[in-house]
Design a protein around this motif. Structure first.
Motif, PDB file in Angstrom:
ATOM      1  N   SER A 210      -4.811  -6.760  -3.323  1.00 36.55           N
ATOM      2  CA  SER A 210      -3.548  -6.921  -2.598  1.00 36.55           C
ATOM      3  C   SER A 210      -3.502  -8.340  -2.046  1.00 36.55           C
ATOM      4  CB  SER A 210      -3.452  -5.907  -1.450  1.00 36.55           C
ATOM      5  OG  SER A 210      -2.241  -6.060  -0.749  1.00 36.55           O
ATOM      6  N   ILE A 214      -1.652 -10.788   6.376  1.00 35.68           N
ATOM      7  CA  ILE A 214      -2.017  -9.526   7.020  1.00 35.68           C
ATOM      8  C   ILE A 214      -1.111  -9.361   8.230  1.00 35.68           C
ATOM      9  CG2 ILE A 214      -3.888  -8.103   7.913  1.00 35.68           C
ATOM     10  CD1 ILE A 214      -4.346  -9.168   5.061  1.00 35.68           C
ATOM     11  N   GLN A 220      -0.818  -3.498   5.232  1.00 29.73           N
ATOM     12  CA  GLN A 220      -2.140  -3.302   4.656  1.00 29.73           C
ATOM     13  C   GLN A 220      -2.800  -2.040   5.216  1.00 29.73           C
ATOM     14  OE1 GLN A 220      -1.002  -6.262   5.751  1.00 29.73           O
ATOM     15  NE2 GLN A 220      -1.172  -7.659   4.008  1.00 29.73           N
ATOM     16  N   PHE A 240      -8.316  -7.811  -0.019  1.00 30.50           N
ATOM     17  CA  PHE A 240      -7.097  -8.342   0.584  1.00 30.50           C
ATOM     18  C   PHE A 240      -7.208  -9.859   0.649  1.00 30.50           C
ATOM     19  CE2 PHE A 240      -7.224  -4.038   2.414  1.00 30.50           C
ATOM     20  CZ  PHE A 240      -5.948  -3.599   2.095  1.00 30.50           C
ATOM     21  N   PHE A 273     -11.771  -8.513   3.304  1.00 28.40           N
ATOM     22  CA  PHE A 273     -10.695  -9.422   3.693  1.00 28.40           C
ATOM     23  C   PHE A 273     -11.149 -10.843   3.348  1.00 28.40           C
ATOM     24  CE2 PHE A 273      -9.808  -5.681   6.242  1.00 28.40           C
ATOM     25  CZ  PHE A 273      -8.438  -5.564   6.111  1.00 28.40           C
ATOM     26  N   HIS A 292       0.793  -3.059  -3.456  1.00 30.55           N
ATOM     27  CA  HIS A 292       1.701  -3.779  -2.561  1.00 30.55           C
ATOM     28  C   HIS A 292       2.520  -2.733  -1.819  1.00 30.55           C
ATOM     29  CE1 HIS A 292       3.651  -7.462  -1.299  1.00 30.55           C
ATOM     30  NE2 HIS A 292       4.845  -7.092  -1.746  1.00 30.55           N
TER      31      HIS A 292
END
Length: 391
Positions: A210, A214, A220, A240, A273, A292
């Motif tokens: 993705s 954020i 998310q 992410f 992340f 998404h």
């Protein structure tokens, strides 16, 4: 034709990327392009200007405005911009955000310069953060000056603006976003092995990717909540890419909920992340699926980029996304359907390798359509500018 492109920074963000590509390509049509950066990042000035000049941009100016300027800073910026417009004898100014458009409208008062404003968002939206006061100020200013023209990045964003502004439907031209991303899917084993090793990802894992800031409206936390029950069972590693948007107060609520969900399902090792990355193409090339889940999306450029990389898509079915993402190879899920989102991910991940390759080929072919290329977008923008000057 002398065109001034006004943006905040030009190096990050979908709108800025599109403006940068436009600035670099318009000179192929004989246009003299000048760029104006409103941001106040002193460290990037020299490298930024050098890069733009090398790409054919005639001149680069900086307004040095902070992210949230006060009234005096805005007034100073307006007068400096007005001076640049007169000095460079600008025919057309292109802007892509409300803030830069408001600044430019004020600077153009009393001039014959034409302004072309890109509609990259949903105005007066029902979900997601929306600054109605700024939208109303923007709307008011667009009504007091005649030489303002609009293009929308999707039919959805066009309809939203028409309903909000009461503009005539035929006045708004639709020019889709574009992407130049090209990903070579071969010979990526070395990158994959190094990446998996650096992030302690087992070799037989499935990578779900993705990309986006954020923040609250990118949701998310929804993605994590939906996939958490199957992450370990399906050997999923959820990546992410994107920085935490700490400028939006709502982001802190999203971050808090993300941490809660990770702890609740004990999936910290499976959630990565990655922040800002300059190897997004390579990461796309080793991913199995793209997810998404925004609450608002006037186009969804990242979805087009993911399809061009051959990735299947699971996304929220909101606003303009159905215009961009085709079914049935990809899944468009109702906005709050956690179970439907999860099932869609499982269906795509469990498809045979043959089916995955077929979907990948079809997505690449779709995203490589001429209408989504930067050259085509620049051609349409140039023709639109010509039409404006002719009329």
């Amino acid at each position: 034709m002398r065109v001034l492109i006004v943006g905040r920074q030009f190096d990050t963000g979908a709108i800025e990327t599109l403006q940068r590509e436009l600035a670099f390509s318009l000179n192929n049509f004989g246009v003299t392009v000048i760029a104006l950066v409103t941001d106040a990042n002193q460290r990037k000035k020299k490298a930024f200007k050098s890069n733009f000049i090398n790409k054919g941009v005639s001149e680069v100016y900086f307004l040095d405005l902070p992210l949230n300027p006060n009234l005096f800073q805005i007034v100073g910026g307006v007068f400096r911009l007005k001076k640049i417009i007169r000095k460079e004898r600008i025919d057309i100014i292109e802007t892509g955000s409300e803030s830069s458009s408001i600044l430019t409208i004020l600077a153009c008062l009393g001039t014959n310069t034409n302004q072309v404003i890109g509609l990259h968002k949903t105005f007066n939206r029902k979900r997601g953060k929306s600054d109605l006061i700024k939208e109303l100020i923007f709307l008011f200013l667009t009504k007091i000056r005649k030489r303002i023209y609009f293009y929308a990045v999707s039919n959805w964003s066009k309809n939203a603006w028409v309903n909000f502004s009461k503009s005539r439907f035929e006045e708004i031209k639709v020019i889709p976003n574009s992407t130049n991303i090209y990903i070579e899917l071969k010979n990526n084993n070395e990158f994959k092995n190094n990446f998996f090793s650096n992030f302690n990802i087992p070799k037989d894992s499935k990578i779900v990717l993705s990309i986006g800031r954020i923040c609250n409206h990118k949701r998310q936390d929804f993605i994590i909540e939906s996939l958490a029950p199957i992450i370990k069972e399906e050997k999923i590693y959820l990546l992410f890419i994107g920085e935490f948007d700490l400028e939006m107060p709502e982001s802190f609520t999203t971050i808090k909920r993300i941490n809660f969900l990770i702890e609740k399902y004990d999936i910290e090792s499976n959630i990565k992340f990655l922040g800002y990355r300059n190897d997004i193409k390579e990461i796309m090339s080793i991913s199995d699926l793209f997810v998404h889940s925004p609450v608002t999306e006037a186009f969804g450029l990242v979805l087009l980029e993911a399809m061009r990389a051959g990735l299947p898509i699971v996304t929220s079915k909101v606003e303009a996304i159905p215009e961009v993402v085709p079914e049935p190879d990809n899944f468009l899920v109702d906005i709050d359907d956690l179970i439907g989102f999860r099932k869609s991910v499982m269906i795509l991940l469990r498809k045979s390798n043959k089916n995955k390759k077929e979907i990948s080929k079809r997505n690449i072919k779709y995203a490589n359509n001429k209408r989504f290329t930067s050259n085509e977008r620049s051609r349409q923008m140039f023709n639109y500018f010509k039409l404006i000057l002719k009329n």
